[in-house]
Design a protein around this motif. Structure first.
Motif, PDB file in Angstrom:
ATOM      1  N   UNK A   1       3.909  12.859  -3.768  1.00 52.92           N
ATOM      2  CA  UNK A   1       5.281  13.334  -3.608  1.00 52.92           C
ATOM      3  C   UNK A   1       5.391  14.518  -2.663  1.00 52.92           C
ATOM      4  N   UNK A   2       4.569  14.514  -1.614  1.00 55.47           N
ATOM      5  CA  UNK A   2       4.524  15.623  -0.668  1.00 55.47           C
ATOM      6  C   UNK A   2       5.071  15.208   0.697  1.00 55.47           C
ATOM      7  N   UNK A   3       5.230  16.198   1.562  1.00 54.14           N
ATOM      8  CA  UNK A   3       5.608  15.950   2.950  1.00 54.14           C
ATOM      9  C   UNK A   3       4.411  16.145   3.880  1.00 54.14           C
ATOM     10  N   UNK A   4       3.512  17.048   3.512  1.00 54.25           N
ATOM     11  CA  UNK A   4       2.346  17.311   4.349  1.00 54.25           C
ATOM     12  C   UNK A   4       1.351  16.158   4.216  1.00 54.25           C
ATOM     13  N   UNK A   5       0.693  15.761   5.309  1.00 52.77           N
ATOM     14  CA  UNK A   5      -0.178  14.568   5.312  1.00 52.77           C
ATOM     15  C   UNK A   5      -1.524  14.808   4.621  1.00 52.77           C
ATOM     16  N   UNK A   6      -1.714  14.170   3.491  1.00 53.36           N
ATOM     17  CA  UNK A   6      -2.942  14.329   2.715  1.00 53.36           C
ATOM     18  C   UNK A   6      -4.139  13.736   3.456  1.00 53.36           C
ATOM     19  N   UNK A   7      -3.978  12.566   4.046  1.00 49.78           N
ATOM     20  CA  UNK A   7      -5.081  11.917   4.760  1.00 49.78           C
ATOM     21  C   UNK A   7      -5.569  12.726   5.940  1.00 49.78           C
ATOM     22  N   UNK A   8      -4.648  13.294   6.679  1.00 49.29           N
ATOM     23  CA  UNK A   8      -5.017  14.104   7.849  1.00 49.29           C
ATOM     24  C   UNK A   8      -5.747  15.374   7.409  1.00 49.29           C
ATOM     25  N   UNK A   9      -5.270  15.992   6.331  1.00 49.34           N
ATOM     26  CA  UNK A   9      -5.931  17.202   5.828  1.00 49.34           C
ATOM     27  C   UNK A   9      -7.336  16.855   5.337  1.00 49.34           C
ATOM     28  N   UNK A  10      -7.476  15.703   4.681  1.00 45.75           N
ATOM     29  CA  UNK A  10      -8.798  15.264   4.228  1.00 45.75           C
ATOM     30  C   UNK A  10      -9.732  15.076   5.412  1.00 45.75           C
ATOM     31  N   UNK A  11      -9.234  14.447   6.461  1.00 47.09           N
ATOM     32  CA  UNK A  11     -10.045  14.222   7.663  1.00 47.09           C
ATOM     33  C   UNK A  11     -10.500  15.555   8.267  1.00 47.09           C
ATOM     34  N   UNK A  12      -9.594  16.517   8.337  1.00 48.05           N
ATOM     35  CA  UNK A  12      -9.945  17.817   8.923  1.00 48.05           C
ATOM     36  C   UNK A  12     -10.901  18.606   8.028  1.00 48.05           C
TER      37      UNK A  12
ATOM     38  N   UNK B   1       0.835  -1.201   0.000  1.00 51.21           N
ATOM     39  CA  UNK B   1       0.000   0.000   0.000  1.00 51.21           C
ATOM     40  C   UNK B   1       0.874   1.257   0.000  1.00 51.21           C
ATOM     41  N   UNK B   2       0.371   2.285  -0.673  1.00 49.04           N
ATOM     42  CA  UNK B   2       1.117   3.528  -0.771  1.00 49.04           C
ATOM     43  C   UNK B   2       0.202   4.671  -0.353  1.00 49.04           C
ATOM     44  N   UNK B   3       0.674   5.519   0.557  1.00 46.65           N
ATOM     45  CA  UNK B   3      -0.158   6.611   1.060  1.00 46.65           C
ATOM     46  C   UNK B   3      -0.371   7.659  -0.023  1.00 46.65           C
ATOM     47  N   UNK B   4      -1.431   8.423   0.146  1.00 49.55           N
ATOM     48  CA  UNK B   4      -1.719   9.484  -0.832  1.00 49.55           C
ATOM     49  C   UNK B   4      -0.633  10.559  -0.783  1.00 49.55           C
ATOM     50  N   UNK B   5      -0.053  10.748   0.377  1.00 49.39           N
ATOM     51  CA  UNK B   5       1.038  11.716   0.517  1.00 49.39           C
ATOM     52  C   UNK B   5       2.229  11.300  -0.335  1.00 49.39           C
ATOM     53  N   UNK B   6       2.554  10.003  -0.275  1.00 50.95           N
ATOM     54  CA  UNK B   6       3.684   9.489  -1.049  1.00 50.95           C
ATOM     55  C   UNK B   6       3.383   9.510  -2.539  1.00 50.95           C
ATOM     56  N   UNK B   7       2.150   9.196  -2.903  1.00 51.34           N
ATOM     57  CA  UNK B   7       1.768   9.224  -4.317  1.00 51.34           C
ATOM     58  C   UNK B   7       1.906  10.625  -4.894  1.00 51.34           C
TER      59      UNK B   7
END
Length: 128
Positions: free
Chosen positions: A22-33, A14-20
């Motif tokens: 190519x970022x450092x900021x957490x995409x999943x956490x921002x989506x949740x917020x 599995x690959x996180x959306x952040x890694x896909x």
């Protein structure tokens, strides 16, 4: 001994959306917020990626300018004063953060031209 065949060998890691992205900021956490913040009823899949990229860019920009300000003051550690100098000396960041007060940032060094000592015209005016 043959390798075991099971779910783990045929499955992709599995690959996180952040890694896909190519970022450092957490995409999943921002989506949740974004979802829990009540900004909209529905949040698209691309919105948190875009927002994370913008936030990362702005952070990198401010940190780079603040690091330059710290180096100019012969310091190795960034303090709020360096962030203040960086933001206020950059035209676009100053416009973006015009309504923001940076705690312990101080003010830009500025002396009004009227308060400066008057320059003498030269030796010729003194001789007359």
């Amino acid at each position: 001994m043959a390798p075991k065949e099971g779910k783990s060998s045929s499955r992709k890691a599995s690959m996180s959306r952040t890694k896909k992205a190519g970022l450092q900021f957490p995409v999943g956490r921002i989506h949740r917020h974004l979802k829990s913040g009540g900004y909209a009823d529905r949040i698209g899949a691309g919105a948190p990626v875009y927002l994370a990229a913008v936030m990362e860019y702005l952070t990198a920009e401010v940190l780079e300018l603040a690091g330059n300000a710290a180096r100019d003051n012969k310091k190795t550690r960034i303090i709020p004063r360096h962030v203040q100098l960086a933001v206020r000396n950059d035209e676009e960041l100053n416009k973006l953060l015009s309504g923001v007060t940076i705690a312990a940032g101080g003010v830009l060094p500025n002396i009004h031209a009227v308060l400066m000592p008057k320059k003498k015209a030269g030796k010729e005016s003194q001789e007359l």
